[in-house]
Design an enzyme around this catalytic site. Structure first.
Site, PDB file in Angstrom:
ATOM      1  N   ASP A 245      41.964   6.972  14.752  1.00 55.02           N
ATOM      2  CA  ASP A 245      40.578   7.106  14.312  1.00 55.02           C
ATOM      3  C   ASP A 245      39.673   6.872  15.514  1.00 55.02           C
ATOM      4  O   ASP A 245      40.024   6.105  16.420  1.00 55.02           O
ATOM      5  CB  ASP A 245      40.241   6.112  13.201  1.00 55.02           C
ATOM      6  CG  ASP A 245      39.050   6.564  12.363  1.00 55.02           C
ATOM      7  OD1 ASP A 245      39.263   7.043  11.229  1.00 55.02           O
ATOM      8  OD2 ASP A 245      37.895   6.449  12.849  1.00 55.02           O
TER       9      ASP A 245
ATOM     10  N   ASP B  95      39.962  10.174  20.241  1.00 56.40           N
ATOM     11  CA  ASP B  95      39.317  11.405  19.796  1.00 56.40           C
ATOM     12  C   ASP B  95      40.384  12.477  19.615  1.00 56.40           C
ATOM     13  O   ASP B  95      41.076  12.843  20.575  1.00 56.40           O
ATOM     14  CB  ASP B  95      38.294  11.833  20.847  1.00 56.40           C
ATOM     15  CG  ASP B  95      37.404  12.974  20.388  1.00 56.40           C
ATOM     16  OD1 ASP B  95      37.827  13.753  19.511  1.00 56.40           O
ATOM     17  OD2 ASP B  95      36.291  13.104  20.927  1.00 56.40           O
ATOM     18  N   VAL B  96      40.521  12.999  18.401  1.00 62.30           N
ATOM     19  CA  VAL B  96      41.568  13.996  18.128  1.00 62.30           C
ATOM     20  C   VAL B  96      41.357  15.285  18.914  1.00 62.30           C
ATOM     21  O   VAL B  96      42.275  16.100  19.040  1.00 62.30           O
ATOM     22  CB  VAL B  96      41.675  14.311  16.621  1.00 62.30           C
ATOM     23  CG1 VAL B  96      42.168  13.100  15.852  1.00 62.30           C
ATOM     24  CG2 VAL B  96      40.360  14.835  16.059  1.00 62.30           C
TER      25      VAL B  96
ATOM     26  N   ASN C 190      44.057  14.643   8.974  1.00 55.42           N
ATOM     27  CA  ASN C 190      42.945  14.329   8.080  1.00 55.42           C
ATOM     28  C   ASN C 190      41.599  14.167   8.777  1.00 55.42           C
ATOM     29  O   ASN C 190      40.557  14.323   8.149  1.00 55.42           O
ATOM     30  CB  ASN C 190      43.283  13.052   7.302  1.00 55.42           C
ATOM     31  CG  ASN C 190      42.106  12.548   6.506  1.00 55.42           C
ATOM     32  OD1 ASN C 190      41.699  13.147   5.514  1.00 55.42           O
ATOM     33  ND2 ASN C 190      41.527  11.438   6.950  1.00 55.42           N
TER      34      ASN C 190
ATOM     35  N   TYR D  98      31.434  24.029   8.329  1.00 56.22           N
ATOM     36  CA  TYR D  98      32.462  23.233   7.644  1.00 56.22           C
ATOM     37  C   TYR D  98      33.441  24.137   6.898  1.00 56.22           C
ATOM     38  O   TYR D  98      34.667  23.997   7.017  1.00 56.22           O
ATOM     39  CB  TYR D  98      31.797  22.261   6.674  1.00 56.22           C
ATOM     40  CG  TYR D  98      32.764  21.366   5.942  1.00 56.22           C
ATOM     41  CD1 TYR D  98      33.395  20.317   6.599  1.00 56.22           C
ATOM     42  CD2 TYR D  98      33.043  21.563   4.594  1.00 56.22           C
ATOM     43  CE1 TYR D  98      34.291  19.497   5.934  1.00 56.22           C
ATOM     44  CE2 TYR D  98      33.930  20.750   3.920  1.00 56.22           C
ATOM     45  CZ  TYR D  98      34.560  19.717   4.589  1.00 56.22           C
ATOM     46  OH  TYR D  98      35.438  18.904   3.922  1.00 56.22           O
TER      47      TYR D  98
ATOM     48  N   LYS E 260      37.539  24.753   7.684  1.00 55.56           N
ATOM     49  CA  LYS E 260      38.580  24.423   6.713  1.00 55.56           C
ATOM     50  C   LYS E 260      39.384  25.657   6.305  1.00 55.56           C
ATOM     51  O   LYS E 260      40.594  25.559   6.050  1.00 55.56           O
ATOM     52  CB  LYS E 260      37.966  23.738   5.499  1.00 55.56           C
ATOM     53  CG  LYS E 260      37.363  22.369   5.803  1.00 55.56           C
ATOM     54  CD  LYS E 260      38.392  21.402   6.382  1.00 55.56           C
ATOM     55  CE  LYS E 260      37.828  19.998   6.539  1.00 55.56           C
ATOM     56  NZ  LYS E 260      38.845  19.031   7.026  1.00 55.56           N
TER      57      LYS E 260
ATOM     58  N   THR F 293      34.058   9.935  -0.898  1.00 56.59           N
ATOM     59  CA  THR F 293      34.361   9.355   0.407  1.00 56.59           C
ATOM     60  C   THR F 293      33.087   9.264   1.236  1.00 56.59           C
ATOM     61  O   THR F 293      32.080   9.912   0.932  1.00 56.59           O
ATOM     62  CB  THR F 293      35.400  10.205   1.173  1.00 56.59           C
ATOM     63  OG1 THR F 293      34.765  11.438   1.569  1.00 56.59           O
ATOM     64  CG2 THR F 293      36.617  10.507   0.316  1.00 56.59           C
TER      65      THR F 293
END
Length: 248
Positions: A38, A59-60, A80, A144, A148, A179
């Site tokens: 995270d 950082d992904v 995720n 977004y 996705k 969330t």
């Protein structure tokens, strides 16, 4: 009976929301070791689980981060980490488009690539957390939704490439989930300030979802755990739509 005994799992975006709920579910189901990623180092430090935990703040989107991360023994991965955003196309700043795409898609690509490399010899299972926004167009969610939709196709390609190595890759496409990602959506944030967060969720769900409610993060985590488990051993390249009827 524990589903994940002796298994090592990677979860990105693990400090809150679906990621945290999934980490807790995997630990409760017997996972021996969890690698939690995270960007929020402080929140990650607060995650406590009844198994061995490797906390990897980072950082992904950073290829060097993945090159340095030890994923030896990896069996399971949950892709995720992601961000939301909303703006009409005509008003959408390009730098915001790139920010959302870089986290939700570039970051997912690097995560899946690293996981598949780690699973190359032993096989494994990967779940990419997408969204019903990647399946149903709505005004204001171009970046977004596009990220996705692309993630779901990336997962299908990964499933086809991974199958000869016994690596299963599936996607999950929730609609509304309660969330923290909603807190940065101006429409929701404004309504939550006016009537309260729980009431805002209930109001949105009544309008958008035939079942009349949004999912809890723990419910989505259970569905992810199913896709990772041996009960789903013949399922790969699929998208589990968990939307309360939103797509109907």
């Amino acid at each position: 009976m524990p589903r994940f005994t002796h298994r090592t799992a990677l979860v990105t975006g693990a400090a809150s929301g679906i990621g945290l709920a999934t980490a807790e579910r995997l630990a409760a189901d017997g996972a021996a070791r969890l690698i939690l990623v995270d960007l929020d180092e402080a929140a990650l430090a607060r995650v406590g689980l009844p198994c061995a935990v490797v906390r990897a703040p980072g950082d992904v989107r950073d290829e060097a981060f993945w090159d340095a991360l030890d994923l030896s023994g990896l069996n399971l991965a949950v892709v995720n980490a992601g961000v939301a955003g909303a703006a009409p196309l005509s008003d959408h700043p390009f730098d915001e488009w790139r920010r959302i795409l870089s986290i939700n898609l570039d970051g997912a690509f690097l995560t899946i690539r690293a996981a598949m490399r780690a699973m190359h010899e032993r096989g494994g299972a990967i779940v990419a957390v997408a969204s019903a926004a990647g399946l149903k167009p709505e005004p204001g969610v171009a970046a977004y939704g596009a990220s996705k939709a692309a993630l779901l196709h990336l997962a299908r390609v990964a499933a086809k490439e991974g199958a000869p190595r016994r690596i299963r890759v599936n996607g999950i496409a929730p609609a509304g989930v309660e969330t923290p990602v909603w807190d940065v959506v101006p429409m929701f944030a404004d309504r939550a300030r006016a009537i309260g967060r729980d009431a805002a969720f209930a109001e949105l769900a009544a309008l958008a979802t035939p079942l009349g409610r949004y999912a809890k993060a723990e419910e989505v985590a259970e569905q992810i755990a199913f896709l990772l488990s041996d009960a789903a051993a013949t399922i790969t390249g699929a998208t589990l739509v968990s939307d309360g009827g939103y797509l109907l």
